[in-house]
Design a protein around this motif. Structure first.
Motif, mmCIF file in Angstrom:
data_model
loop_
_atom_site.group_PDB
_atom_site.id
_atom_site.type_symbol
_atom_site.label_atom_id
_atom_site.label_comp_id
_atom_site.label_asym_id
_atom_site.label_seq_id
_atom_site.Cartn_x
_atom_site.Cartn_y
_atom_site.Cartn_z
ATOM 1 N N GLU A 57 31.972 -8.270 -21.484
ATOM 2 C CA GLU A 57 32.133 -8.400 -22.945
ATOM 3 C C GLU A 57 32.275 -7.037 -23.622
ATOM 4 O O GLU A 57 31.513 -6.116 -23.363
ATOM 5 N N LYS B 59 22.763 -6.941 -28.232
ATOM 6 C CA LYS B 59 22.230 -6.868 -26.869
ATOM 7 C C LYS B 59 21.382 -5.608 -26.695
ATOM 8 O O LYS B 59 21.635 -4.589 -27.350
ATOM 9 N N LYS C 1 22.145 -11.558 -14.417
ATOM 10 C CA LYS C 1 22.297 -11.819 -15.841
ATOM 11 C C LYS C 1 20.915 -12.072 -16.432
ATOM 12 O O LYS C 1 19.989 -12.515 -15.731
ATOM 13 N N ASN D 174 19.192 -13.873 -19.796
ATOM 14 C CA ASN D 174 19.431 -14.743 -20.954
ATOM 15 C C ASN D 174 20.926 -15.055 -21.095
ATOM 16 O O ASN D 174 21.496 -14.985 -22.189
ATOM 17 N N GLU D 175 21.558 -15.382 -19.950
ATOM 18 C CA GLU D 175 22.964 -15.780 -19.874
ATOM 19 C C GLU D 175 23.946 -14.665 -20.201
ATOM 20 O O GLU D 175 25.127 -14.930 -20.434
ATOM 21 N N TRP D 176 23.477 -13.420 -20.194
ATOM 22 C CA TRP D 176 24.373 -12.293 -20.425
ATOM 23 C C TRP D 176 24.378 -11.382 -19.200
ATOM 24 O O TRP D 176 23.330 -11.044 -18.665
ATOM 25 N N PRO E 287 24.720 -7.903 -18.090
ATOM 26 C CA PRO E 287 24.741 -6.539 -18.647
ATOM 27 C C PRO E 287 25.807 -5.683 -17.970
ATOM 28 O O PRO E 287 26.152 -5.887 -16.812
ATOM 29 N N ASN E 288 26.320 -4.729 -18.718
ATOM 30 C CA ASN E 288 27.308 -3.809 -18.164
ATOM 31 C C ASN E 288 26.645 -2.519 -17.702
ATOM 32 O O ASN E 288 27.263 -1.463 -17.679
ATOM 33 N N SER F 244 32.737 -12.357 -19.207
ATOM 34 C CA SER F 244 31.577 -12.837 -19.955
ATOM 35 C C SER F 244 31.794 -12.699 -21.450
ATOM 36 O O SER F 244 32.338 -11.709 -21.930
ATOM 37 N N THR F 245 31.374 -13.694 -22.200
ATOM 38 C CA THR F 245 31.510 -13.670 -23.657
ATOM 39 C C THR F 245 30.152 -13.582 -24.344
ATOM 40 O O THR F 245 30.045 -13.721 -25.542
ATOM 41 N N GLY F 246 29.124 -13.353 -23.534
ATOM 42 C CA GLY F 246 27.806 -13.225 -24.129
ATOM 43 C C GLY F 246 27.172 -14.561 -24.373
ATOM 44 O O GLY F 246 27.732 -15.612 -24.110
ATOM 45 N N GLY F 247 25.957 -14.536 -24.918
ATOM 46 C CA GLY F 247 25.264 -15.803 -25.149
ATOM 47 C C GLY F 247 24.048 -15.603 -25.997
ATOM 48 O O GLY F 247 23.738 -14.516 -26.430
#
Length: 310
Positions: A127, A159, A269, A271-273, A275-276, A307-310
């Motif tokens: 993202e 984030k 991931k 919380n459904e994210w 990280p980069n 990924s579009t985040g969450g």
């Protein structure tokens, strides 16, 4: 005793007979007119003294035929066709769609780049971050590259920003989070998997089902994974990557990067994210949900590439 002429003649005759018999019937050298020839051994030089004595090789039973004596190959195409094996058909399993093809196709540099992308850092397709948000929260970005000194892209708005392990302060305050480890994607790509690793894959894909674990304020995702794997007796291997200032997870449960395709490895991931940045730089908060997932396609199959985040 008085000897007569007849007795003397008789004794001499006996002696002559015995001498003749000994001369012609004896077996000792020189008694039949032949002698043993004495040969003097050659002098031993200092160069060969102590070396293994050489023996004269036995003659071979039959020499190999010369090349010209061998029969010439047949020029009859039909005869050649009868002796040549039929071509092996190419495999038609799903491995043909494996990244890199049947024979691979990725260079060592491309594999390293894929591993780095999985490890976090400058992964393309994660993202898009927000530079203004990241800098406002303390992330120092290089104006020339748009990344921080560990090659991390800006973090999306809302984030958490990375916290360097050397700057983390761990307290005695205990919290809980949820941790899981899954390799379910391999179940859909078993024909890509290293055959020696097939028995390691659980039937349901879970290496560790979602489990509530304790962590301490200031700890990272890596700290929790390392401690939990040790407590649960789960194999885990990592490598510290100074370039990203983080640990890179090479293998869990003896399933390693590239075991199921040249774009495979472990991603995490929270919380459904996805990280980069690396897992050593993600500082946990109470109630976080951490999922470690094995990807066979650089995150595409687990939602970590686009990924579009969450």
């Amino acid at each position: 005793m008085k000897l007569t002429r007849g007795k003397v003649v008789g004794v001499l005759a006996v002696l002559v007979i015995l001498a003749a018999a000994f001369w012609y019937g004896g077996g000792a050298p020189g008694l039949q007119g032949w002698t043993v020839e004495k040969t003097t051994p050659p002098p031993v030089s200092l160069e060969t003294a102590g070396s293994t004595p050489q023996t004269t090789p036995l003659p071979s039973a039959s020499p190999a035929p010369a090349a010209s004596a061998l029969p010439a190959p047949t020029e009859n195409p039909a005869a050649q066709e009868e002796t040549e094996p039929a071509a092996t058909p190419a495999p038609t399993s799903g491995i043909e769609s494996r990244p890199g093809g049947l024979e691979g196709g990725f260079t060592a540099e491309e594999k390293i780049a894929a591993a780095q992308a999985i490890a976090g850092g400058s992964s393309p397709g994660v993202e898009k971050g927000d530079a203004a948000y990241s800098e406002a929260h303390g992330m120092v970005l290089d104006p020339n590259t748009g990344k921080d000194k560990y090659l991390t892209d800006p973090v999306p708005e809302g984030k958490p920003l990375p916290v360097e392990p050397q700057d983390a302060s761990i307290s005695d305050t205990a919290y809980t989070c949820t941790l899981s480890i899954s390799c379910a994607t391999i179940l859909d790509n078993m024909d890509w998997l290293d055959p020696e690793k097939v028995e390691l894959v659980p039937e349901d894909g879970w290496i560790l089902e979602p489990t509530t674990v304790t962590f301490y304020e200031g700890e990272s995702v890596f700290n929790v994974l390392q401690r939990t794997c040790k407590q649960k007796g789960i194999h885990m291997e990592f490598e510290n990557t100074p370039m990203y200032n983080s640990a890179y997870i090479e293998g869990i449960h003896n399933l390693y990067e590239f075991d199921c395709g040249e774009l495979s490895g472990w991603m995490y991931k929270v919380n459904e994210w996805f990280p980069n940045y690396g897992c050593s730089r993600y500082q946990l908060k109470d109630g976080d949900v951490i999922c470690w997932e094995y990807t066979c396609d650089l995150g595409v199959d687990v939602g970590g590439f686009y990924s579009t985040g969450g």
